[in-house]
Design a protein around this motif. Sequence first.
Motif, PDB file in Angstrom:
ATOM      1  N   ALA A 169       3.500  12.279 -13.142  1.00  0.00           N
ATOM      2  CA  ALA A 169       2.220  11.686 -13.217  1.00  0.00           C
ATOM      3  C   ALA A 169       1.492  12.678 -14.273  1.00  0.00           C
ATOM      4  CB  ALA A 169       1.471  12.084 -11.613  1.00  0.00           C
ATOM      5  N   LEU A 170       1.638  13.880 -14.277  1.00  0.00           N
ATOM      6  CA  LEU A 170       0.669  14.850 -15.462  1.00  0.00           C
ATOM      7  C   LEU A 170       0.971  14.236 -16.793  1.00  0.00           C
ATOM      8  CD1 LEU A 170      -1.024  17.154 -15.913  1.00  0.00           C
ATOM      9  CD2 LEU A 170       1.051  18.517 -16.080  1.00  0.00           C
ATOM     10  N   VAL A 171       2.108  14.044 -17.123  1.00  0.00           N
ATOM     11  CA  VAL A 171       2.615  13.251 -18.324  1.00  0.00           C
ATOM     12  C   VAL A 171       1.964  12.103 -18.669  1.00  0.00           C
ATOM     13  CG1 VAL A 171       4.611  12.199 -19.847  1.00  0.00           C
ATOM     14  CG2 VAL A 171       5.190  14.205 -18.515  1.00  0.00           C
ATOM     15  N   LEU A 172       1.692  11.240 -17.674  1.00  0.00           N
ATOM     16  CA  LEU A 172       1.155   9.873 -17.983  1.00  0.00           C
ATOM     17  C   LEU A 172      -0.341  10.224 -18.098  1.00  0.00           C
ATOM     18  CD1 LEU A 172       3.102   7.840 -15.180  1.00  0.00           C
ATOM     19  CD2 LEU A 172       3.170   7.656 -17.636  1.00  0.00           C
ATOM     20  N   PHE A 173      -0.871  11.329 -17.320  1.00  0.00           N
ATOM     21  CA  PHE A 173      -2.332  11.489 -17.315  1.00  0.00           C
ATOM     22  C   PHE A 173      -2.475  12.184 -18.897  1.00  0.00           C
ATOM     23  CE2 PHE A 173      -5.701  14.456 -17.386  1.00  0.00           C
ATOM     24  CZ  PHE A 173      -6.662  13.878 -17.027  1.00  0.00           C
ATOM     25  N   VAL A 174      -1.755  13.076 -19.488  1.00  0.00           N
ATOM     26  CA  VAL A 174      -1.863  13.567 -20.642  1.00  0.00           C
ATOM     27  C   VAL A 174      -1.966  12.454 -21.598  1.00  0.00           C
ATOM     28  CG1 VAL A 174      -1.071  14.952 -22.481  1.00  0.00           C
ATOM     29  CG2 VAL A 174      -0.989  15.962 -20.226  1.00  0.00           C
ATOM     30  N   LEU A 175      -0.857  11.403 -21.764  1.00  0.00           N
ATOM     31  CA  LEU A 175      -0.912  10.326 -22.733  1.00  0.00           C
ATOM     32  C   LEU A 175      -2.193   9.344 -22.427  1.00  0.00           C
ATOM     33  CD1 LEU A 175       2.831   9.153 -22.108  1.00  0.00           C
ATOM     34  CD2 LEU A 175       1.699  10.671 -23.684  1.00  0.00           C
ATOM     35  N   LEU A 176      -2.664   9.159 -21.194  1.00  0.00           N
ATOM     36  CA  LEU A 176      -3.927   8.393 -21.190  1.00  0.00           C
ATOM     37  C   LEU A 176      -5.192   9.418 -21.614  1.00  0.00           C
ATOM     38  CD1 LEU A 176      -5.442   6.375 -19.749  1.00  0.00           C
ATOM     39  CD2 LEU A 176      -5.670   7.607 -17.755  1.00  0.00           C
ATOM     40  N   MET A 177      -5.194  10.710 -21.410  1.00  0.00           N
ATOM     41  CA  MET A 177      -6.332  11.451 -21.908  1.00  0.00           C
ATOM     42  C   MET A 177      -6.254  11.599 -23.472  1.00  0.00           C
ATOM     43  SD  MET A 177      -6.891  15.642 -21.074  1.00  0.00           S
ATOM     44  CE  MET A 177      -5.160  16.044 -21.957  1.00  0.00           C
ATOM     45  N   ILE A 178      -5.127  11.518 -24.199  1.00  0.00           N
ATOM     46  CA  ILE A 178      -4.996  11.529 -25.733  1.00  0.00           C
ATOM     47  C   ILE A 178      -5.654   9.898 -25.984  1.00  0.00           C
ATOM     48  CG2 ILE A 178      -3.307  11.310 -27.590  1.00  0.00           C
ATOM     49  CD1 ILE A 178      -1.463  13.117 -26.206  1.00  0.00           C
ATOM     50  N   TRP A 179      -5.222   8.941 -25.396  1.00  0.00           N
ATOM     51  CA  TRP A 179      -5.961   7.604 -25.724  1.00  0.00           C
ATOM     52  C   TRP A 179      -7.288   7.703 -25.549  1.00  0.00           C
ATOM     53  CZ3 TRP A 179      -8.202   3.835 -22.850  1.00  0.00           C
ATOM     54  CH2 TRP A 179      -8.202   2.467 -23.658  1.00  0.00           C
ATOM     55  N   LEU A 180      -7.680   8.429 -24.404  1.00  0.00           N
ATOM     56  CA  LEU A 180      -9.300   8.277 -24.148  1.00  0.00           C
ATOM     57  C   LEU A 180     -10.235   9.120 -24.865  1.00  0.00           C
ATOM     58  CD1 LEU A 180      -9.228   8.319 -20.230  1.00  0.00           C
ATOM     59  CD2 LEU A 180     -10.260   6.209 -21.741  1.00  0.00           C
ATOM     60  N   LEU A 181      -9.851  10.376 -25.240  1.00  0.00           N
ATOM     61  CA  LEU A 181     -10.808  11.368 -25.773  1.00  0.00           C
ATOM     62  C   LEU A 181     -11.436  10.771 -26.963  1.00  0.00           C
ATOM     63  CD1 LEU A 181      -9.020  14.595 -24.838  1.00  0.00           C
ATOM     64  CD2 LEU A 181     -11.236  13.781 -24.082  1.00  0.00           C
TER      65      LEU A 181
END
Length: 212
Positions: A169-181
């Motif tokens: 879940a953390l890896v998915l969150f980090v990928l989402l964060m990279i896309w969102l920021l």
Amino acid sequence: MEALDQISTTLALTMGLAWASGINLYATLFMLGYLANTGNLNLPPDLQVVANPMVMGAAGVMYCIEFFADKIPGVDTGWDTLHTFIRIPAGAMLAAGAVGDMNPAVELAAAILGGGLAAGTHATKAGTRVLINTSPEPFSNWFASVGEDIAVIGGVWASVNHPGLFLIALVLFVLLMIWLLPRIWMGIKKVFRFIIKLFRKEESPLNANSSE
């Protein structure tokens, strides 16, 4: 297999505490102390202090203050700005402490990664709140704040009890964060440009009157 489980458990706790600290440091500290005192977590020596009732009490008081401050539009952004200087160093320290008694190089690496992850989650939270505050109604702030609290408490629990699932879940969150920021940053720039235009419009009639 046992060594792999130990590595995943340590990694999940290390990155989990850093991730959660960037969102809500005080809930993270209180949850960590609670898990330790209820026998659900054996804390590394460097983190045993968080199970002290005094530390838990202080974290609980600060969490109560943040609980209300985080739900008031505008106040939440000021609170997040102030905590830029608190959440990120704390995330680095908790990550370093979570690796236990290892050589200084491992602790330093954990601190660097933990600080970076805490900075990312803090920036995502703070930036999202700036955009949410452009909405005239307060309910979106409340939903976002409650959702963040649930995510932090659930995330810390999952990092202890289900480290493998948490890491996925953390890896998915980090990928989402990279896309969102980058998108959050673009939105924030639009908000500030709009505010600057409003101030310029208010100043222009004053300037016209003064020239007459």
